[in-house]
Write a protein that holds these residues in place. Sequence first.
Motif, PDB file in Angstrom:
ATOM      1  N   LEU A 178       0.828  -1.240   0.059  1.00 16.13           N
ATOM      2  CA  LEU A 178       0.058   0.079   0.067  1.00 16.13           C
ATOM      3  C   LEU A 178       0.886   1.405  -0.084  1.00 16.13           C
ATOM      4  O   LEU A 178       0.534   2.203  -0.646  1.00 16.13           O
ATOM      5  N   HIS A 179       2.049   1.328   0.683  1.00 12.69           N
ATOM      6  CA  HIS A 179       3.088   2.419   0.698  1.00 12.69           C
ATOM      7  C   HIS A 179       2.108   3.573   1.154  1.00 12.69           C
ATOM      8  O   HIS A 179       2.413   4.993   0.681  1.00 12.69           O
ATOM      9  N   TYR A 180       1.465   3.427   1.936  1.00 14.89           N
ATOM     10  CA  TYR A 180       0.317   4.700   2.314  1.00 14.89           C
ATOM     11  C   TYR A 180       0.990   5.942   3.150  1.00 14.89           C
ATOM     12  O   TYR A 180       1.975   5.891   3.886  1.00 14.89           O
ATOM     13  N   ALA A 181       1.168   7.029   2.314  1.00 17.04           N
ATOM     14  CA  ALA A 181       1.779   8.238   2.905  1.00 17.04           C
ATOM     15  C   ALA A 181       1.053   9.414   2.394  1.00 17.04           C
ATOM     16  O   ALA A 181       0.268   9.506   1.357  1.00 17.04           O
ATOM     17  N   ARG A 182       1.172  10.595   3.313  1.00 21.91           N
ATOM     18  CA  ARG A 182       0.655  11.851   2.719  1.00 21.91           C
ATOM     19  C   ARG A 182       1.734  12.560   1.916  1.00 21.91           C
ATOM     20  O   ARG A 182       2.418  13.299   2.393  1.00 21.91           O
ATOM     21  N   ARG A 183       2.053  12.152   0.813  1.00 25.64           N
ATOM     22  CA  ARG A 183       3.184  12.515  -0.060  1.00 25.64           C
ATOM     23  C   ARG A 183       2.629  12.600  -1.577  1.00 25.64           C
ATOM     24  O   ARG A 183       1.654  12.177  -2.058  1.00 25.64           O
ATOM     25  N   PRO A 184       3.142  13.549  -2.295  1.00 23.06           N
ATOM     26  CA  PRO A 184       2.966  13.605  -3.746  1.00 23.06           C
ATOM     27  C   PRO A 184       3.153  12.507  -4.546  1.00 23.06           C
ATOM     28  O   PRO A 184       3.931  11.399  -4.273  1.00 23.06           O
ATOM     29  N   VAL A 185       2.224  12.334  -5.724  1.00 22.40           N
ATOM     30  CA  VAL A 185       2.414  11.360  -6.565  1.00 22.40           C
ATOM     31  C   VAL A 185       3.797  11.111  -7.068  1.00 22.40           C
ATOM     32  O   VAL A 185       4.512  12.143  -7.304  1.00 22.40           O
ATOM     33  N   ALA A 186       4.390   9.900  -7.172  1.00 23.10           N
ATOM     34  CA  ALA A 186       5.699   9.753  -7.814  1.00 23.10           C
ATOM     35  C   ALA A 186       5.556   8.665  -8.690  1.00 23.10           C
ATOM     36  O   ALA A 186       5.442   7.297  -8.453  1.00 23.10           O
ATOM     37  N   GLY A 187       5.690   9.058 -10.204  1.00 24.16           N
ATOM     38  CA  GLY A 187       5.444   7.995 -11.328  1.00 24.16           C
ATOM     39  C   GLY A 187       4.482   7.329 -11.111  1.00 24.16           C
ATOM     40  O   GLY A 187       3.065   7.905 -11.217  1.00 24.16           O
ATOM     41  N   THR A 188       4.319   6.112 -11.020  1.00 20.93           N
ATOM     42  CA  THR A 188       3.009   5.357 -10.893  1.00 20.93           C
ATOM     43  C   THR A 188       2.514   5.214  -9.579  1.00 20.93           C
ATOM     44  O   THR A 188       1.398   4.760  -9.341  1.00 20.93           O
ATOM     45  N   ARG A 189       3.275   5.682  -8.324  1.00 25.13           N
ATOM     46  CA  ARG A 189       2.783   5.427  -7.119  1.00 25.13           C
ATOM     47  C   ARG A 189       1.997   6.506  -6.519  1.00 25.13           C
ATOM     48  O   ARG A 189       2.408   7.699  -6.627  1.00 25.13           O
ATOM     49  N   TYR A 190       0.786   6.229  -6.247  1.00 27.52           N
ATOM     50  CA  TYR A 190      -0.218   7.189  -5.682  1.00 27.52           C
ATOM     51  C   TYR A 190      -0.422   6.946  -4.347  1.00 27.52           C
ATOM     52  O   TYR A 190      -1.085   6.151  -3.703  1.00 27.52           O
ATOM     53  N   TYR A 191       0.584   7.523  -3.322  1.00 30.56           N
ATOM     54  CA  TYR A 191       0.604   7.002  -1.931  1.00 30.56           C
ATOM     55  C   TYR A 191      -0.667   7.494  -1.222  1.00 30.56           C
ATOM     56  O   TYR A 191      -1.064   6.615  -0.507  1.00 30.56           O
ATOM     57  N   GLU A 192      -1.190   8.495  -1.573  1.00 31.98           N
ATOM     58  CA  GLU A 192      -2.470   9.077  -0.610  1.00 31.98           C
ATOM     59  C   GLU A 192      -3.509   8.131  -0.912  1.00 31.98           C
ATOM     60  O   GLU A 192      -4.435   7.837  -0.238  1.00 31.98           O
ATOM     61  N   HIS A 193      -3.708   7.560  -2.155  1.00 31.67           N
ATOM     62  CA  HIS A 193      -4.751   6.829  -2.894  1.00 31.67           C
ATOM     63  C   HIS A 193      -4.972   5.636  -2.103  1.00 31.67           C
ATOM     64  O   HIS A 193      -6.053   5.218  -2.034  1.00 31.67           O
ATOM     65  N   SER A 194      -4.093   5.111  -1.284  1.00 31.73           N
ATOM     66  CA  SER A 194      -4.133   3.788  -1.095  1.00 31.73           C
ATOM     67  C   SER A 194      -4.885   3.750   0.305  1.00 31.73           C
ATOM     68  O   SER A 194      -5.499   2.548   0.547  1.00 31.73           O
ATOM     69  N   ILE A 195      -5.268   4.789   0.917  1.00 34.56           N
ATOM     70  CA  ILE A 195      -6.144   4.508   2.097  1.00 34.56           C
ATOM     71  C   ILE A 195      -7.518   4.412   1.445  1.00 34.56           C
ATOM     72  O   ILE A 195      -8.525   3.690   1.944  1.00 34.56           O
ATOM     73  N   ASN A 196      -7.930   4.987   0.307  1.00 36.27           N
ATOM     74  CA  ASN A 196      -9.259   4.929  -0.057  1.00 36.27           C
ATOM     75  C   ASN A 196      -9.188   3.335  -0.967  1.00 36.27           C
ATOM     76  O   ASN A 196     -10.426   2.886  -0.865  1.00 36.27           O
TER      77      ASN A 196
END
Length: 297
Positions: free
Chosen positions: A42-60
């Motif tokens: 999930l790599h959840y974090a409140r941080r900007p999108v990096a490439g294909t990784r949408y960190y904040e989206h993981s909680i939803n």
Amino acid sequence: MDRRIFFKSSYGFAGLLACHHVGMLSCVGNNTKIRFGIVTDLHYARRPVAGTRYYEHSINKLREAVNVFNKSDLDFIIELGDFKDAGSNREETLSFLDEIECEYRKFHGPVYHVFGNHDMDSISKEDFLKHTANEGKAKNKTYYSFVRREIKFIVLDANYNADGSDYNCGNFDWKVAHIPQMQLDWLSQELETEQPVIVFLHQLLDITQQHHHVCVTNAQEVTGLLEKNNHVLAVFQGHHHTGSYHLGNGIHYFTLKGMIEGAFPESSSFAVVEIDNSCNITIDGFHNCEDTYLRKS
């Protein structure tokens, strides 16, 4: 809502099998042995999108998965590591962990965790354990086993440096993941069973040239123990976000695609896994995770 999720919630698991897995209906109904939910990376974090990784989206994405899991009559759910990502400091990182753990524990049943390398970014294993909860005797352990419905589940922790020291607050090279001798000795004892066995861990055990950098460095020692048992059905892994599958000496190695990849709600990855009384495994995948049937070898 994802079309496939709507389809499954409307017609149910048996309906999906009837439409897409003709001849596999023996895997549902009275022949079902156990069902569990699975997510990874999930790599959840409140941080900007990096490439294909949408960190904040993981909680939803996790919220959607848990909602599906709660409607799926499961025995437990498990996440295969890299549950959260790093913040700017220890306190921020722990806040990410607390937020995603809170969502995870909305499942109406037992939950389990597997350690991934990013789980020790900025924090220690002890920190992670204090801010999460495993069911029963697995509480406060980084590797453990449990038995449900006469199947033994073994969780491994490969987050050790080559010298046997724990990953701790970023003091590691993520390409070096090792299972130390003490854990190997424990694994050998755990495998002294006649019960069917399922293994969970973060990094990969099935070494190929293509995937070598994401594998456990002493994977051959581990797989040697698994193969001696003759009752190990499958190994479920994370870490390699694109996913993979390999059959090695009678053991299925299934690497689940990372949930972090892509934007929500279009993209996610999770699955409901069902094992029947003949020890065949059906993986009911959602979003990027493909439906897969693993016949007992």
